[in-house]
Each structure stands twice: as C-alpha cells, then as structure tokens.
Write a protein that holds these residues in place. Sequence first.
Motif, PDB file in Angstrom:
ATOM      1  N   THR A   1     -18.326   1.827  16.826  1.00 29.34           N
ATOM      2  CA  THR A   1     -17.855   2.244  15.538  1.00 29.34           C
ATOM      3  C   THR A   1     -17.332   4.008  15.919  1.00 29.34           C
ATOM      4  O   THR A   1     -17.522   4.397  17.014  1.00 29.34           O
TER       5      THR A   1
ATOM      6  N   LEU B   1     -16.021   7.634  16.355  1.00 29.34           N
ATOM      7  CA  LEU B   1     -15.213   8.211  17.626  1.00 29.34           C
ATOM      8  C   LEU B   1     -15.444   7.516  18.644  1.00 29.34           C
ATOM      9  O   LEU B   1     -14.327   7.462  19.581  1.00 29.34           O
TER      10      LEU B   1
ATOM     11  N   ASN C   1     -20.932   9.701  24.163  1.00 25.89           N
ATOM     12  CA  ASN C   1     -20.528   9.856  22.817  1.00 25.89           C
ATOM     13  C   ASN C   1     -21.438   9.363  21.711  1.00 25.89           C
ATOM     14  O   ASN C   1     -21.562   9.942  20.537  1.00 25.89           O
TER      15      ASN C   1
ATOM     16  N   SER D   1     -19.498  19.152  19.590  1.00 22.17           N
ATOM     17  CA  SER D   1     -19.493  19.428  18.019  1.00 22.17           C
ATOM     18  C   SER D   1     -19.070  20.862  17.749  1.00 22.17           C
ATOM     19  O   SER D   1     -19.190  21.868  18.473  1.00 22.17           O
TER      20      SER D   1
ATOM     21  N   THR E   1     -16.382   9.433   9.571  1.00 23.33           N
ATOM     22  CA  THR E   1     -17.246   8.385  10.281  1.00 23.33           C
ATOM     23  C   THR E   1     -18.340   8.189   9.345  1.00 23.33           C
ATOM     24  O   THR E   1     -18.684   9.069   8.489  1.00 23.33           O
TER      25      THR E   1
ATOM     26  N   THR F   1     -20.488  11.343   9.052  1.00 20.68           N
ATOM     27  CA  THR F   1     -20.352  12.484   7.969  1.00 20.68           C
ATOM     28  C   THR F   1     -20.278  11.890   6.658  1.00 20.68           C
ATOM     29  O   THR F   1     -19.668  12.614   5.840  1.00 20.68           O
TER      30      THR F   1
HETATM   31  P1  NAP Z   1     -21.074   7.253  13.960  1.00 21.84           P
HETATM   32  O1  NAP Z   1     -19.987   6.828  13.384  1.00 21.84           O
HETATM   33  O2  NAP Z   1     -22.462   7.440  13.270  1.00 21.84           O
HETATM   34  O3  NAP Z   1     -21.354   6.740  15.400  1.00 21.84           O
HETATM   35  C1  NAP Z   1     -22.595   7.025  15.996  1.00 21.84           C
HETATM   36  C2  NAP Z   1     -22.711   6.175  17.200  1.00 21.84           C
HETATM   37  O4  NAP Z   1     -23.873   6.511  18.262  1.00 21.84           O
HETATM   38  C3  NAP Z   1     -22.795   4.532  17.087  1.00 21.84           C
HETATM   39  O5  NAP Z   1     -22.240   3.738  18.054  1.00 21.84           O
HETATM   40  C4  NAP Z   1     -24.225   4.415  17.151  1.00 21.84           C
HETATM   41  O6  NAP Z   1     -24.685   3.031  17.299  1.00 21.84           O
HETATM   42  C5  NAP Z   1     -24.678   5.283  18.475  1.00 21.84           C
HETATM   43  N1  NAP Z   1     -26.211   5.481  18.477  1.00 21.84           N
HETATM   44  C6  NAP Z   1     -26.807   6.225  17.526  1.00 21.84           C
HETATM   45  N2  NAP Z   1     -28.293   6.122  18.124  1.00 21.84           N
HETATM   46  C7  NAP Z   1     -28.166   5.364  19.063  1.00 21.84           C
HETATM   47  C8  NAP Z   1     -29.233   4.958  19.959  1.00 21.84           C
HETATM   48  N3  NAP Z   1     -30.316   5.346  19.778  1.00 21.84           N
HETATM   49  N4  NAP Z   1     -28.946   4.143  21.076  1.00 21.84           N
HETATM   50  C9  NAP Z   1     -27.582   3.807  21.266  1.00 21.84           C
HETATM   51  N5  NAP Z   1     -26.652   4.096  20.247  1.00 21.84           N
HETATM   52  C10 NAP Z   1     -26.802   5.006  19.390  1.00 21.84           C
HETATM   53  O7  NAP Z   1     -20.775   8.551  14.572  1.00 21.84           O
HETATM   54  P2  NAP Z   1     -19.500   9.287  14.864  1.00 21.84           P
HETATM   55  O8  NAP Z   1     -19.141  10.242  13.999  1.00 21.84           O
HETATM   56  O9  NAP Z   1     -18.598   8.224  15.585  1.00 21.84           O
HETATM   57  O10 NAP Z   1     -20.228  10.053  16.063  1.00 21.84           O
HETATM   58  C11 NAP Z   1     -19.815  10.035  17.443  1.00 21.84           C
HETATM   59  C12 NAP Z   1     -20.459  11.444  18.272  1.00 21.84           C
HETATM   60  O11 NAP Z   1     -19.573  12.263  17.858  1.00 21.84           O
HETATM   61  C13 NAP Z   1     -21.699  11.771  18.141  1.00 21.84           C
HETATM   62  O12 NAP Z   1     -22.234  12.254  19.318  1.00 21.84           O
HETATM   63  C14 NAP Z   1     -21.183  12.751  17.060  1.00 21.84           C
HETATM   64  O13 NAP Z   1     -22.504  13.681  16.919  1.00 21.84           O
HETATM   65  C15 NAP Z   1     -20.208  13.321  17.510  1.00 21.84           C
HETATM   66  N6  NAP Z   1     -19.508  14.264  16.399  1.00 21.84           N
HETATM   67  C16 NAP Z   1     -19.041  13.524  15.253  1.00 21.84           C
HETATM   68  C17 NAP Z   1     -18.287  14.469  14.388  1.00 21.84           C
HETATM   69  C18 NAP Z   1     -17.648  13.885  12.986  1.00 21.84           C
HETATM   70  O14 NAP Z   1     -17.249  14.781  12.327  1.00 21.84           O
HETATM   71  N7  NAP Z   1     -17.756  12.529  12.971  1.00 21.84           N
HETATM   72  C19 NAP Z   1     -18.071  15.645  14.640  1.00 21.84           C
HETATM   73  C20 NAP Z   1     -18.677  16.140  15.760  1.00 21.84           C
HETATM   74  C21 NAP Z   1     -19.094  15.425  16.830  1.00 21.84           C
HETATM   75  P3  NAP Z   1     -25.305   2.002  16.256  1.00 21.84           P
HETATM   76  O15 NAP Z   1     -23.930   1.859  15.450  1.00 21.84           O
HETATM   77  O16 NAP Z   1     -26.024   0.974  16.907  1.00 21.84           O
HETATM   78  O17 NAP Z   1     -26.166   2.826  15.294  1.00 21.84           O
END
Ligand code: NAP
Length: 252
Positions: free
Chosen positions: A19, A21, A91, A144, A192, A195
């Motif tokens: 899902t 990023l 990620n 981040s 995502t 957020t």
């Molecule tokens: P997201 O949609 O919530 O996706 C998070 C991902 O991490 C999902 O695939 C989730 O798997 C996985 N995950 C979480 N806990 C886990 C665990 N214990 N074991 C294995 N997988 C796990 O968030 P996203 O926004 O795409 O975030 C991806 C990365 O980008 C993160 O590191 C986040 O901190 C970083 N980021 C995001 C933003 C933003 O604005 N969105 C900004 C800066 C950095 P499940 O689906 O199984 O939970």
Amino acid sequence: MTHAFDLSGRVALVTGANTGLGQAIAIALAEAGADIAAVGRTQPADTFAAVRRAGRRGEWIEANLDNATGLDRIVAGAVDHFGAIDLLVNNAGTIRRNDALDFSEEDWDAVMGVNLKSAFFLSQAAARWWVARQRGGKIINIASMLSFQGGVRVASYTASKSGLLGITRLLANEWAARGINVNAIAPGYFATNNTQALRADETRNAAILARIPAGRWGVPSDLGGAAVFLASPASDYVHGAVLPVDGGWLAR
Ligand code: NAP
C-alpha cells in the motif's frame, strides 16, 4: 543516458509494498526493470498485478517487521525466489500520536521497532549477503520531514525518522567502499493511510497545505523517480544522501 536508470535483471526487496508509498516505489522499480520481493504482513495483490503488467515478477515474503527477529530469513527467502538481491528499500513504517506528557512506552517501542530497529537489522542482513559475495548493492531508507524537524505529538516517530537518517549516514560511511550505496528519500506530506488522521483534521490539513510551495499533498507516484534514481547506476557515486520529495516544504 536512459540506460543509467535501467534496473533490468535487478531484484528489489521492498518492505511495506502492499500500500501507499511502498506500493508506488515497488511499481516504479518494476517499471524500470526490477523484480520485486515484497516484504510485509499483508499479501500485496494489487502491487503484484501492476508488477506483472510491467512484465516483472513479484514474490511475497510474509514478515512482521516489529522487531529484529528472523530478518536473515527474509533475505534468504528473496534469494530462494530470485537467486540474488540487489536493492533494499526500507519503507515499512508506523506512527503513534499522543502528547509527550502522556506518551507510553508501548507507543515508543512499537514505532521504533518497525521504523528504525528492523530497518537497521534488515540492512545488516542484506549487507552481510552482499559482502560475503563481494558484490555491491543499494539501500534506500524512507525518512521523513521529521528526520529534520520536531513535529508535535509524534515523539517515537520523530525519534525513529531522525535516527533513520543518522544510520543512513553511518552505514554509508562504513559500506561505501564495499560498493554498497546507502541513501534516503525524505517524503513530504503524502496522501496515504499514514496521514489519514492529519488530512481529516481540517485545521491541520489547511495549515499543512498552506506551507507546501507546490500547493498540494504528494501522491505516492510522485516518489517513483527518486526511488529509481537511487536504485540505479545513475546514483553509483551517491552515498549517505537524503533526497527530499516534498513539494518544496523544506525550502520554505
Ligand atoms: P501506510 O500506507 O500506512 O503504509 C505503511 C506500510 O508499512 C504498510 O505496508 C504496512 O503494512 C507496513 N507496516 C507497518 N507496520 C508493519 C509491521 N509491523 N510489519 C510489517 N509491515 C508493517 O503509510 P505510507 O505513508 O505509505 O508510509 C510508508 C513509509 O513512508 C513509512 O515509513 C512512513 O513513515 C513514510 N513516510 C510517509 C509519509 C506520508 O506523508 N505518507 C511522509 C514521510 C514518510 P500493513 O498494511 O500490513 O499494515
């Protein structure tokens, strides 16, 4: 110059590729030619459909990344499927929100385990595999804005992402001479699951939007080019760098 961005024949291990990023990064890497070993708790069916449309293979390696247990098994699993690994994208990430006065140890450990500890030890497992075979590799850590800024109500997230940028630099110092590139991408504010709470809060949403020079939230596909660059031969002499993809947030 196009060949400098070609990932044909490469194998990318991407955590959290089901899902958000991670999904967009996996698809971009596949479109540039890489096969994808997707690591996580949830079957990445939609991601693999897109990977197949790009003419590449995807394999799921089921793992909970909340601690450092069994991370060698992940690298071994990818090698079983594909014969090698060339790229690692750390990620997977999580976030917990609470005032610092009330922040619990559980919310601290849960975030640090996924965002920092497993990223470090998975990097170690991949690098051990590369070093033992005297081959190089590339690691991309997803940092981040809170690798640079303090944020509010997200103590463990800020600690983890500031730490992740720190170990990006440390690992680059230790491994650059071994042909292993370690770099980071710092996404700005992207739409995502991570957020959802921020975007649902009208006041926070308006404040964030007003500060982004590009005038919009990022969409996951905005990250693809940066990921392909840091995964490809085009970045062979780039070590310990962080590439913000933030609509100009940090320039403000
Ligand atoms: P997201 O949609 O919530 O996706 C998070 C991902 O991490 C999902 O695939 C989730 O798997 C996985 N995950 C979480 N806990 C886990 C665990 N214990 N074991 C294995 N997988 C796990 O968030 P996203 O926004 O795409 O975030 C991806 C990365 O980008 C993160 O590191 C986040 O901190 C970083 N980021 C995001 C933003 C933003 O604005 N969105 C900004 C800066 C950095 P499940 O689906 O199984 O939970």
